[in-house]
Design an enzyme around this catalytic site. Structure first.
Site, PDB file in Angstrom:
ATOM      1  N   ASP A   1      56.379  46.156 -12.297  1.00 26.30           N
ATOM      2  CA  ASP A   1      57.469  46.323 -11.342  1.00 26.30           C
ATOM      3  C   ASP A   1      58.153  44.957 -11.224  1.00 26.30           C
ATOM      4  O   ASP A   1      57.624  43.936 -11.676  1.00 26.30           O
ATOM      5  CB  ASP A   1      56.885  46.787 -10.003  1.00 26.30           C
ATOM      6  CG  ASP A   1      57.915  46.822  -8.902  1.00 26.30           C
ATOM      7  OD1 ASP A   1      58.985  47.423  -9.097  1.00 26.30           O
ATOM      8  OD2 ASP A   1      57.658  46.223  -7.841  1.00 26.30           O
TER       9      ASP A   1
ATOM     10  N   ASP B   1      60.790  43.672  -8.147  1.00 27.64           N
ATOM     11  CA  ASP B   1      60.893  43.121  -6.796  1.00 27.64           C
ATOM     12  C   ASP B   1      59.555  43.202  -6.068  1.00 27.64           C
ATOM     13  O   ASP B   1      58.977  44.283  -5.928  1.00 27.64           O
ATOM     14  CB  ASP B   1      61.957  43.876  -5.995  1.00 27.64           C
ATOM     15  CG  ASP B   1      63.347  43.670  -6.555  1.00 27.64           C
ATOM     16  OD1 ASP B   1      63.882  42.570  -6.421  1.00 27.64           O
ATOM     17  OD2 ASP B   1      63.898  44.620  -7.152  1.00 27.64           O
TER      18      ASP B   1
ATOM     19  N   ASP C   1      53.422  46.601  -6.593  1.00 26.75           N
ATOM     20  CA  ASP C   1      53.096  46.250  -5.209  1.00 26.75           C
ATOM     21  C   ASP C   1      53.358  47.388  -4.240  1.00 26.75           C
ATOM     22  O   ASP C   1      53.259  47.190  -3.028  1.00 26.75           O
ATOM     23  CB  ASP C   1      53.918  45.026  -4.773  1.00 26.75           C
ATOM     24  CG  ASP C   1      55.412  45.334  -4.674  1.00 26.75           C
ATOM     25  OD1 ASP C   1      55.924  46.039  -5.562  1.00 26.75           O
ATOM     26  OD2 ASP C   1      56.059  44.864  -3.717  1.00 26.75           O
TER      27      ASP C   1
END
Length: 218
Positions: free
Chosen positions: A9, A11, A170
């Site tokens: 991922d 951001d 995250d």
């Protein structure tokens, strides 16, 4: 673990981009006479694509000023893209860890709900683009996370089976999309997760990006 590819991922995972996202959101809100949102509020809106971020920001500040989000999304991206790396930085250890994984012969890919052009802009500005074999943003995927198609389209283009890949993220979207695609996952405890990281259901949790090398290569 028979690993051949690692998907990341963007951001909150590779980069701490919240300051520039907050800035762009609040500049957009100001054009409609709205007050600013704080960092925590914007962080809770990140992860489901730029259009959703814009919608959530307006809804949190009094509602959408028009019937469609697209004009406001276009204004947001036009402002954000050229300024996306003003304060954004990789998390500690990201460049070094990517270099180690790449040197070990692994294919590396970015799997992000961020728009593709904004993704390319920030990766290039931070000199992270050189590590990746493939970058698939929201505009390039058949569906975005948590839909597993975002993950599986990357695996297909890399020629890597699900059992030989790991997803690093995250958020719920990252871990759920990986699980649905049959891919193992690593959750980061320091990103932009909207709830307890331990409840995401990842195969592993790490507290420092630099732990990935030992975990994935050890």
């Amino acid at each position: 673990m028979g690993l051949r590819a690692v998907l990341f991922d963007l951001d909150g995972t590779l980069i701490h981009s919240l300051p520039d996202l907050v800035g762009a959101v609040n500049r957009l809100l100001a054009t409609e006479g709205r007050g600013p949102l704080d960092d925590r509020a914007v962080m809770s809106m990140v992860g489901d694509g730029a259009g959703t971020l814009v919608s959530r920001a307006f809804m949190a500040s009094g509602g959408m000023p028009g019937p469609e989000v697209e004009p406001y999304l276009a204004r947001f991206l036009a402002d954000y893209e050229p300024r996306s790396a003003e304060s954004t930085r990789p998390w500690p250890g990201v460049p070094e860890t990517l270099a180690e994984l790449k040197a070990a012969g692994l294919a590396l890919a970015v799997c992000t709900n961020k728009p593709s052009r904004a993704t390319a802009e920030v990766l290039a500005a931070l000199d992270l683009d050189r590590w990746f074999d493939l970058v698939v943003g929201a505009d390039d995927a058949p569906a975005i996370k948590p839909d597993p198609a975002h993950v599986t389209c990357i695996l297909e283009r890399l020629g890597v089976p699900a059992g030989a890949a790991v997803m690093v993220g995250d958020s719920t979207n990252d871990i759920v999309s990986a699980r649905r695609a049959g891919v193992r996952s690593v959750a980061l405890s320091f990103g932009y997760c909207h709830g307890p990281v331990a409840e995401l259901g990842a195969d592993w949790i790490v507290d420092d990006f630099r732990q990935l090398s030992a975990l994935l290569l050890g």
